[in-house]
Enzyme design. Sequence first.
Site, short mmCIF file in Angstrom:
data_model
loop_
_atom_site.label_atom_id
_atom_site.label_comp_id
_atom_site.label_asym_id
_atom_site.label_seq_id
_atom_site.Cartn_x
_atom_site.Cartn_y
_atom_site.Cartn_z
N CYS A 235 30.91 56.10 26.72
CA CYS A 235 29.54 55.72 27.07
C CYS A 235 28.66 55.68 25.85
O CYS A 235 28.62 56.64 25.08
CB CYS A 235 28.90 56.78 27.94
SG CYS A 235 29.49 56.86 29.56
N CYS B 138 34.08 48.98 33.19
CA CYS B 138 32.71 49.13 32.75
C CYS B 138 32.27 47.80 32.14
O CYS B 138 32.80 47.37 31.12
CB CYS B 138 32.64 50.27 31.73
SG CYS B 138 30.99 50.55 31.12
N CYS C 105 20.48 45.07 23.55
CA CYS C 105 19.57 45.59 24.58
C CYS C 105 18.16 45.54 24.02
O CYS C 105 17.95 45.78 22.84
CB CYS C 105 19.95 47.04 24.92
SG CYS C 105 19.08 47.69 26.35
N CYS D 242 21.52 56.06 22.02
CA CYS D 242 22.48 55.04 22.46
C CYS D 242 22.80 54.06 21.33
O CYS D 242 21.90 53.50 20.70
CB CYS D 242 21.91 54.30 23.66
SG CYS D 242 22.91 52.89 24.16
N CYS E 216 16.84 53.32 23.54
CA CYS E 216 17.08 54.73 23.82
C CYS E 216 17.69 55.34 22.54
O CYS E 216 18.63 54.78 21.98
CB CYS E 216 18.00 54.89 25.01
SG CYS E 216 17.33 54.04 26.46
N GLU F 140 31.48 44.12 24.68
CA GLU F 140 32.62 44.99 24.93
C GLU F 140 32.72 45.31 26.42
O GLU F 140 31.72 45.44 27.10
CB GLU F 140 32.48 46.27 24.10
CG GLU F 140 32.64 45.98 22.62
CD GLU F 140 32.51 47.19 21.72
OE1 GLU F 140 33.11 47.18 20.64
OE2 GLU F 140 31.83 48.16 22.09
N1 SAH Z 1 21.40 50.27 30.19
C1 SAH Z 1 21.87 50.96 31.31
C2 SAH Z 1 23.37 50.97 31.44
C3 SAH Z 1 24.21 51.16 30.20
S1 SAH Z 1 24.31 52.73 29.45
C4 SAH Z 1 21.34 52.36 31.32
O1 SAH Z 1 20.78 52.80 30.34
O2 SAH Z 1 21.47 53.02 32.34
C5 SAH Z 1 25.42 53.69 30.46
C6 SAH Z 1 25.14 55.21 30.37
O3 SAH Z 1 25.58 55.75 29.11
C7 SAH Z 1 23.66 55.51 30.47
O4 SAH Z 1 23.42 56.62 31.29
C8 SAH Z 1 23.32 55.85 29.04
O5 SAH Z 1 22.17 56.59 28.98
C9 SAH Z 1 24.56 56.58 28.59
N2 SAH Z 1 24.67 56.70 27.13
C10 SAH Z 1 24.17 55.87 26.21
N3 SAH Z 1 24.48 56.32 24.96
C11 SAH Z 1 25.22 57.43 25.12
C12 SAH Z 1 25.86 58.32 24.20
N4 SAH Z 1 25.81 58.12 22.90
N5 SAH Z 1 26.54 59.36 24.71
C13 SAH Z 1 26.62 59.54 26.05
N6 SAH Z 1 26.04 58.72 26.95
C14 SAH Z 1 25.34 57.68 26.50
FE1 SF4 Z 2 19.85 49.91 26.58
FE2 SF4 Z 2 21.42 51.91 25.76
FE3 SF4 Z 2 19.00 52.46 26.77
FE4 SF4 Z 2 20.96 51.59 28.40
S1 SF4 Z 2 20.93 53.52 27.27
S2 SF4 Z 2 18.82 50.86 28.35
S3 SF4 Z 2 22.02 50.17 27.00
S4 SF4 Z 2 19.41 51.30 24.87
#
Ligand code: SAH
Ligand code: SF4
Length: 393
Positions: free
Chosen positions: A369, A129, A136, A143, A140, A116
């Site tokens: 995000c 974006c 991944c 996420c 996290c 996406e």
């Molecule tokens: N993998 C990289 C970049 C992609 S995530 C990283 O983790 O930095 C982009 C941003 O969105 C990151 O700061 C991530 O922590 C945040 N993010 C992920 N899931 C989210 C959610 N459910 N609500 C708000 N922010 C989120």
């Molecule tokens: Fe991967 Fe989501 Fe963690 Fe970014 S925030 S490193 S996309 S699992």
Amino acid sequence: MTAKAPITQDVMTLPRKLPQEGKVNLVAMTRDQMREALIAMGTTERQAKMRVGQIWQWIYQWGVRDFAEMTNLSKAYRADLDAAFVIEIPEMVSRQVSEDGTRKYLVRIAGGHEVEVVYIPEEGRGTLCVSSQVGCTLTCSFCHTGTQKLVRNLTAGEIVGQIMMARDDLGEWPKPGEPKDETRLLSNIVLMGMGEPLYNFANVRDAMKIAMDGEGISLSRRRITLSTSGVVPEIARTAREIGCLLAVSFHATTDEVRDKLVPINKRWNIETLLDALREYPKASNSERITFEYVMLEGVNDSDEDARRLVKLIEGIPAKINLIPFNEWPGAPYKRSSNNRIHAFADIIYKAGYASPIRTPRGEDIMAACGQLKSASERERKSRRQIEAESGLG
Ligand code: SAH
Ligand code: SF4
């Protein structure tokens, strides 16, 4: 550490097919790679450098995909190019437009996988974006992308191709011969889509080099922000080899909490991460590091957290981007209340840091995000697996 060790797959983008087997894609070749490819096709060494510049301009500044349109090259040369090469970008499968104008694209890449890409229009600028991986390796716990296993790294062509595809959709390519429009719909790039960009370093670098190149997409390096969860060994390399702005998914102020939210913290903890950021050579008052901080009710959103955060980042040119948690089906967290988020922001602001609260965009189309995920990917991590890996269970 998580059950699955993160991989550091660092493969150079090579032409997908050998010339004798078929046509080679020119998109995302580095200048050197294209020079060699042109010489292999019969271009003289003396001319190759100039031809690379010309072809780059056609591809990245004018959006041309057909060699016949490259009118500053001889007809015979255009025919030779056409016999050996293609200019190919990933295919857009679908596009959803949110009430607020945000566009979410589903893009199909080789092998039938999908990623996406999100375009966010704002006053006077527009941000794309971009995704760097399908899924991944990291998990996290807040996420959505983290619930999808890593399928593969994107090639440099698939990364730069997302930018080209968006410009196609926005109708933003200038007409050859006409002056380039300086007000761009797509003016900024954030590597905040699916995947951890620093686990796909070489391809992300090569794609961003084209995005920043004056004969390429031609965006200033200050308009590109790479977000990492904290792959410490690659942070200095990002400054050296890419030179873009940096964002870090910080999200917690103690190792205990960060281990759960961002499990890569078990490998490189808060102190190690902050040391790397203190040394980020590009950081300055005009190029501050963005600390991303997702607001999760009752988990990381207390006044004490805010005060600890300010202390931790002391001495680092920084701004703190507070992200109200975006919910997804089955998510184990809740978004902090608006009052809580504002109280948290206030403490940080009073300590002298900018603390913007990120307005969720495109929520109605799951484009915000952390909501991204390829709907069609069958291989999913189970809820139990995520909980086990994040230590939540
Ligand atoms: N993998 C990289 C970049 C992609 S995530 C990283 O983790 O930095 C982009 C941003 O969105 C990151 O700061 C991530 O922590 C945040 N993010 C992920 N899931 C989210 C959610 N459910 N609500 C708000 N922010 C989120
Ligand atoms: Fe991967 Fe989501 Fe963690 Fe970014 S925030 S490193 S996309 S699992």
